[in-house]
Scaffold this motif. Structure first.
Motif, PDB file in Angstrom:
ATOM      1  N   ALA A 133       5.249   0.339   7.155  1.00 20.80           N
ATOM      2  CA  ALA A 133       6.160   0.502   6.017  1.00 20.80           C
ATOM      3  C   ALA A 133       6.379   1.977   5.762  1.00 20.80           C
ATOM      4  CB  ALA A 133       5.570  -0.158   4.779  1.00 20.80           C
ATOM      5  N   ARG A 134       7.628   2.322   5.447  1.00 19.66           N
ATOM      6  CA  ARG A 134       8.009   3.703   5.182  1.00 19.66           C
ATOM      7  C   ARG A 134       8.902   3.717   3.948  1.00 19.66           C
ATOM      8  NH1 ARG A 134       7.018   9.023   5.677  1.00 19.66           N
ATOM      9  NH2 ARG A 134       8.169  10.148   7.282  1.00 19.66           N
ATOM     10  N   ILE A 135       8.543   4.502   2.944  1.00 20.27           N
ATOM     11  CA  ILE A 135       9.310   4.585   1.701  1.00 20.27           C
ATOM     12  C   ILE A 135       9.558   6.058   1.396  1.00 20.27           C
ATOM     13  CG2 ILE A 135       9.427   3.943  -0.739  1.00 20.27           C
ATOM     14  CD1 ILE A 135       7.274   1.838  -0.179  1.00 20.27           C
ATOM     15  N   GLU A 136      10.732   6.347   0.852  1.00 22.99           N
ATOM     16  CA  GLU A 136      11.035   7.709   0.426  1.00 22.99           C
ATOM     17  C   GLU A 136      11.886   7.663  -0.832  1.00 22.99           C
ATOM     18  OE1 GLU A 136      12.246  11.912   2.502  1.00 22.99           O
ATOM     19  OE2 GLU A 136      12.964  10.069   3.422  1.00 22.99           O
ATOM     20  N   GLU A 137      11.492   8.466  -1.806  1.00 20.89           N
ATOM     21  CA  GLU A 137      12.238   8.579  -3.050  1.00 20.89           C
ATOM     22  C   GLU A 137      12.608  10.046  -3.265  1.00 20.89           C
ATOM     23  OE1 GLU A 137      13.154   5.905  -4.238  1.00 20.89           O
ATOM     24  OE2 GLU A 137      11.564   4.449  -4.605  1.00 20.89           O
ATOM     25  N   GLU A 138      13.858  10.277  -3.671  1.00 20.43           N
ATOM     26  CA  GLU A 138      14.305  11.621  -4.011  1.00 20.43           C
ATOM     27  C   GLU A 138      14.089  11.839  -5.502  1.00 20.43           C
ATOM     28  OE1 GLU A 138      17.760  11.621  -0.566  1.00 20.43           O
ATOM     29  OE2 GLU A 138      18.294  12.203  -2.611  1.00 20.43           O
ATOM     30  N   VAL A 139      13.398  12.931  -5.834  1.00 17.89           N
ATOM     31  CA  VAL A 139      12.857  13.146  -7.171  1.00 17.89           C
ATOM     32  C   VAL A 139      13.425  14.423  -7.774  1.00 17.89           C
ATOM     33  CG1 VAL A 139      10.734  13.414  -8.519  1.00 17.89           C
ATOM     34  CG2 VAL A 139      10.714  12.067  -6.400  1.00 17.89           C
ATOM     35  N   CYS A 155       2.697   3.567   5.793  1.00 18.17           N
ATOM     36  CA  CYS A 155       1.465   2.801   5.956  1.00 18.17           C
ATOM     37  C   CYS A 155       1.577   1.871   7.157  1.00 18.17           C
ATOM     38  CB  CYS A 155       1.157   1.981   4.703  1.00 18.17           C
ATOM     39  SG  CYS A 155      -0.433   1.106   4.796  1.00 18.17           S
ATOM     40  N   PRO A 156       0.735   2.046   8.172  1.00 18.64           N
ATOM     41  CA  PRO A 156       0.735   1.115   9.294  1.00 18.64           C
ATOM     42  C   PRO A 156       0.149  -0.224   8.872  1.00 18.64           C
ATOM     43  CG  PRO A 156      -1.024   2.722   9.544  1.00 18.64           C
ATOM     44  CD  PRO A 156      -0.236   3.139   8.337  1.00 18.64           C
ATOM     45  N   ALA A 157       0.650  -1.287   9.473  1.00 23.76           N
ATOM     46  CA  ALA A 157       0.177  -2.639   9.153  1.00 23.76           C
ATOM     47  C   ALA A 157      -1.027  -3.003  10.011  1.00 23.76           C
ATOM     48  CB  ALA A 157       1.301  -3.646   9.359  1.00 23.76           C
ATOM     49  N   SER A 158      -1.783  -3.991   9.542  1.00 19.50           N
ATOM     50  CA  SER A 158      -2.986  -4.410  10.262  1.00 19.50           C
ATOM     51  C   SER A 158      -2.677  -5.122  11.571  1.00 19.50           C
ATOM     52  CB  SER A 158      -3.834  -5.330   9.373  1.00 19.50           C
ATOM     53  OG  SER A 158      -3.093  -6.487   9.006  1.00 19.50           O
ATOM     54  N   ASP A 159      -1.392  -5.512  11.790  1.00 20.21           N
ATOM     55  CA  ASP A 159      -1.056  -6.172  13.058  1.00 20.21           C
ATOM     56  C   ASP A 159      -0.960  -5.189  14.217  1.00 20.21           C
ATOM     57  OD1 ASP A 159       1.398  -4.870  12.759  1.00 20.21           O
ATOM     58  OD2 ASP A 159       2.493  -6.661  12.162  1.00 20.21           O
ATOM     59  N   GLY A 160      -1.057  -3.876  13.932  1.00 18.46           N
ATOM     60  CA  GLY A 160      -1.092  -2.875  14.979  1.00 18.46           C
ATOM     61  C   GLY A 160       0.262  -2.347  15.415  1.00 18.46           C
ATOM     62  N   THR A 161       1.358  -2.988  15.001  1.00 20.85           N
ATOM     63  CA  THR A 161       2.690  -2.535  15.418  1.00 20.85           C
ATOM     64  C   THR A 161       3.640  -2.284  14.254  1.00 20.85           C
ATOM     65  OG1 THR A 161       3.417  -4.829  15.697  1.00 20.85           O
ATOM     66  CG2 THR A 161       2.530  -3.723  17.648  1.00 20.85           C
ATOM     67  N   SER A 162       3.564  -3.080  13.223  1.00 21.81           N
ATOM     68  CA  SER A 162       4.466  -2.915  12.079  1.00 21.81           C
ATOM     69  C   SER A 162       4.019  -1.742  11.211  1.00 21.81           C
ATOM     70  CB  SER A 162       4.497  -4.192  11.234  1.00 21.81           C
ATOM     71  OG  SER A 162       4.883  -5.311  12.007  1.00 21.81           O
ATOM     72  N   GLN A 211       0.827  -1.204   0.000  1.00 18.08           N
ATOM     73  CA  GLN A 211       0.000   0.000   0.000  1.00 18.08           C
ATOM     74  C   GLN A 211       0.869   1.265   0.000  1.00 18.08           C
ATOM     75  OE1 GLN A 211      -3.814   0.674   0.109  1.00 18.08           O
ATOM     76  NE2 GLN A 211      -2.444   2.157  -0.852  1.00 18.08           N
ATOM     77  N   ALA A 212       1.933   1.266   0.801  1.00 15.94           N
ATOM     78  CA  ALA A 212       2.832   2.419   0.816  1.00 15.94           C
ATOM     79  C   ALA A 212       3.456   2.637  -0.560  1.00 15.94           C
ATOM     80  CB  ALA A 212       3.925   2.223   1.871  1.00 15.94           C
ATOM     81  N   ARG A 213       3.790   1.535  -1.242  1.00 20.92           N
ATOM     82  CA  ARG A 213       4.380   1.635  -2.580  1.00 20.92           C
ATOM     83  C   ARG A 213       3.373   2.168  -3.586  1.00 20.92           C
ATOM     84  NH1 ARG A 213       9.351   2.537  -4.307  1.00 20.92           N
ATOM     85  NH2 ARG A 213       8.421   3.849  -5.905  1.00 20.92           N
ATOM     86  N   GLU A 214       2.142   1.729  -3.481  1.00 19.88           N
ATOM     87  CA  GLU A 214       1.106   2.221  -4.398  1.00 19.88           C
ATOM     88  C   GLU A 214       0.883   3.713  -4.201  1.00 19.88           C
ATOM     89  OE1 GLU A 214      -2.343  -0.187  -3.814  1.00 19.88           O
ATOM     90  OE2 GLU A 214      -1.462  -1.978  -4.762  1.00 19.88           O
ATOM     91  N   TRP A 215       0.857   4.148  -2.959  1.00 23.81           N
ATOM     92  CA  TRP A 215       0.718   5.583  -2.704  1.00 23.81           C
ATOM     93  C   TRP A 215       1.909   6.341  -3.291  1.00 23.81           C
ATOM     94  CZ3 TRP A 215      -0.843   4.674   3.095  1.00 23.81           C
ATOM     95  CH2 TRP A 215      -2.210   4.393   3.165  1.00 23.81           C
TER      96      TRP A 215
END
Length: 430
Positions: A400-406, A391-398, A309-313
């Protein structure tokens, strides 16, 4: 990666076939390749600052911001003094900048930074942010009187003086001595927003250094390692590469991923953790802000779903970036705060947004749902910024964080951050 589609690891480039890629050459000066031309870089930056001054209503800019001082005078001293408000530069219409600097740095500049006239380097000291009382030694009174005299000598006494950032006692002294003060920071940020080819090359070299650090992190990212050990590894490697300042490194793992704390601890990384890192450093002053997320040992379906989901965003935002597009149009494709568990955009700020990169970590443009809908700006070729998703995961703790320099180009975008990020990278897989 053998046998896998490269699109699983790297976003396809928008570059036309007849356009050469952005380069990140070696860092040394050589006679057999075109690399960064520092004389050209200095001329470009000062010309942009002078043009910004001419376009303003100010007679001069008085600059305390370390990045504005570097941009106009092409000088730099240790980062430990960056927040002490003791260095300042005066850029007057029709004149080269005058720099008041710290102690023996003045003599050093005269010897090695001769692009500023020698008599424009002066000793200055204003008190280390109040450690010397403003009303005690008279340092601020004398400094303002000197600036006022220079303005009068240049025929600028009746024009507003633009100031970027300032200590309240210094502002009060400017006003007491009858100097009208205006905001210079807006003009300087406008000047810095379009990067020259030399600036883009330095930003690309800085990103290449972090590419290599992430390869080292993958090798060290295994159960039993501590977050602070990864931070130490990254610092060591960056300074070995030639970084001139490691500003910050976030290292977040396991249950610390959600909510995002924006720091690191001594937590021991465990099997099955999701872990993400942000590496912020500079090379010849030009900065990175570069997140990557990893699974450690294995990844759960919940973690993979969050990453996807984080990647799609991220990809939706990157697809929206083109010259001529408004920042509000890019912000519109980012998720709303409520889509990832926050009540409002202010509470969620910093998780789904973009920020300009250059000599400063947070330059223009700033693209987010918090500000861009009300105050959009047009994206232009030469802008460079970091796009971030979370994007927070459905397990409540995990999470994902992504960053691209553009880099915004005439044909779309170029991505400077190349460590694999299209799919969740699992380190130390069992």
């Amino acid at each position: 990666m053998s046998g896998r589609d490269e699109r699983a690891f790297q976003r396809p480039s928008q570059r036309p076939p007849d356009v050469r890629p952005l380069s990140a050459p070696g860092q040394n000066g050589v006679d057999y390749e075109h690399r960064v031309d520092f004389d050209r870089l200095r001329r470009y930056r000062l010309s942009r600052a002078k043009a910004a001054l001419e376009a303003s209503d100010c007679g001069a800019f008085l600059l305390f911001d370390f990045y504005n001082i570097r941009y106009t005078t092409q000088t730099w001293i240790g980062g430990a003094l960056g927040d002490k408000m003791i260095r300042y530069a005066l850029l007057m219409r029709g004149h080269d900048p005058i720099l008041w600097d710290f102690g023996s740095a003045v003599r050093h500049h005269k010897l090695y930074s001769d692009w500023v006239p020698e008599d424009h380097y002066r000793a200055g000291f204003l008190g280390f942010r109040g450690a010397v009382a403003p009303d005690g030694a008279g340092l601020m009174v004398d400094a303002v009187a000197e600036i006022k005299s220079l303005l009068a000598g240049a025929g600028l006494a009746d024009s507003p003086l633009g100031v970027d950032i300032v200590e309240p006692p210094f502002l009060f002294e400017l006003q007491r001595q009858g100097i009208a003060v205006a905001d210079a920071q807006q003009h300087m940020l406008d000047a810095r927003v379009i990067k020259s080819p030399d600036e883009i090359m330095l930003l690309n070299q800085a990103a290449a250094m972090v590419d290599g650090v992430y390869q080292d992190i993958v090798g060290a990212l295994k159960p039993g390692a501590r977050e602070n050990e990864i931070v130490a590894l990254a610092n060591k490697r960056l300074y070995e590469y030639g970084s001139d300042q490691v500003e910050a490194i976030n290292a977040i793992s396991g249950e610390r991923c959600n909510p995002h704390p924006h720091n690191f601890t001594d937590r021991i990384i465990r099997p099955g953790d999701q872990a993400f890192f942000d590496i912020i450093h500079s090379f010849n002053g030009y900065r990175t802000c570069y997140y990557r997320t990893f699974g450690v040992g294995w990844a759960t379906n919940s973690q993979r779903d969050a990453y996807q989901q984080a990647r799609e965003w991220m990809d939706s935002a990157l697809d929206a970036i083109k010259p001529g597009v408004g920042s509000d149009e890019v912000a519109a494709v980012l998720p709303r705060a409520q889509d990832f568990g926050f009540d409002d955009e202010l509470s969620a700020f910093g998780l789904q947004f973009a920020h300009g990169l250059g000599l400063g970590l947070h330059e223009r443009p700033i693209i987010s749902r918090l500000n861009s809908m009300k105050d959009p700006v047009e994206l232009k070729a030469g802008m460079v910024f970091a796009m971030e998703t979370y994007c927070p995961a459905s397990d409540g703790t995990s999470a994902a964080r992504i960053e691209e320099e553009v880099v915004v180009t005439d044909y779309g975008t170029e991505i400077l951050t190349r460590f694999p990020a299209q799919e969740l990278f699992v380190a130390s897989a069992y």
